[in-house]
Design a protein around this motif. Sequence first.
Motif, short mmCIF file in Angstrom:
data_model
loop_
_atom_site.label_atom_id
_atom_site.label_comp_id
_atom_site.label_asym_id
_atom_site.label_seq_id
_atom_site.Cartn_x
_atom_site.Cartn_y
_atom_site.Cartn_z
N ASP A 42 0.83 -1.21 0.00
CA ASP A 42 0.00 0.00 0.00
C ASP A 42 0.87 1.25 0.00
OD1 ASP A 42 -2.29 -1.53 0.02
OD2 ASP A 42 -2.67 -1.28 2.17
N SER A 43 1.91 1.25 0.82
CA SER A 43 2.80 2.41 0.89
C SER A 43 3.49 2.63 -0.45
CB SER A 43 3.85 2.21 1.98
OG SER A 43 3.24 2.19 3.24
N ALA A 44 3.91 1.55 -1.08
CA ALA A 44 4.58 1.68 -2.39
C ALA A 44 3.61 2.26 -3.42
CB ALA A 44 5.11 0.32 -2.84
N ARG A 45 2.37 1.75 -3.43
CA ARG A 45 1.38 2.28 -4.38
C ARG A 45 1.11 3.76 -4.10
NH1 ARG A 45 -1.00 -2.81 -4.08
NH2 ARG A 45 -2.26 -2.23 -2.29
N THR A 46 0.94 4.09 -2.82
CA THR A 46 0.66 5.48 -2.45
C THR A 46 1.84 6.37 -2.84
OG1 THR A 46 -0.71 4.74 -0.61
CG2 THR A 46 0.09 6.99 -0.51
#
Length: 147
Positions: free
Chosen positions: A73-77
């Motif tokens: 999720d952090s990578a996508r964000t």
Amino acid sequence: STAAPHTSAPCTMKSAVPTAIFGLCCASAFTGQALADPVGDVLTLMQHLFDQVKEDGKAEAKAYDKFSAWCEDSARTSDHAVQTATEQKARLEARITKLTSDIEEAGTETDELASALAEVEAESKKAKALREKEHEDFLEDEKELME
């Protein structure tokens, strides 16, 4: 008499001991006999340890899955934020270029208007001086006619 060749994978000491202990623990649990001797106590403790390790493994797997999901999720964000910022940067650079051009045009236009205003003021001063002169001439002519 010849023995049949051994076809299963070789059993190592590392895997045989825990397997044997686990088997003994399971066998004693199925027979319902409580081992009152020290070996039985050790087997019971080992069974508890085995159960605890299994629970800890499940908890660690769950924590890992949660952490892995958070990382994704952090990578996508982060990727989305970088992409958005890059697009915004491009838009702002284009706007800065346009506004710089507009400022230059406005400066040129201001210079032209200032020059035109100076010309108009000069013409206005000339016209006023001419009107004043003509008015003085008129007043003199009128004074001469009245006399």
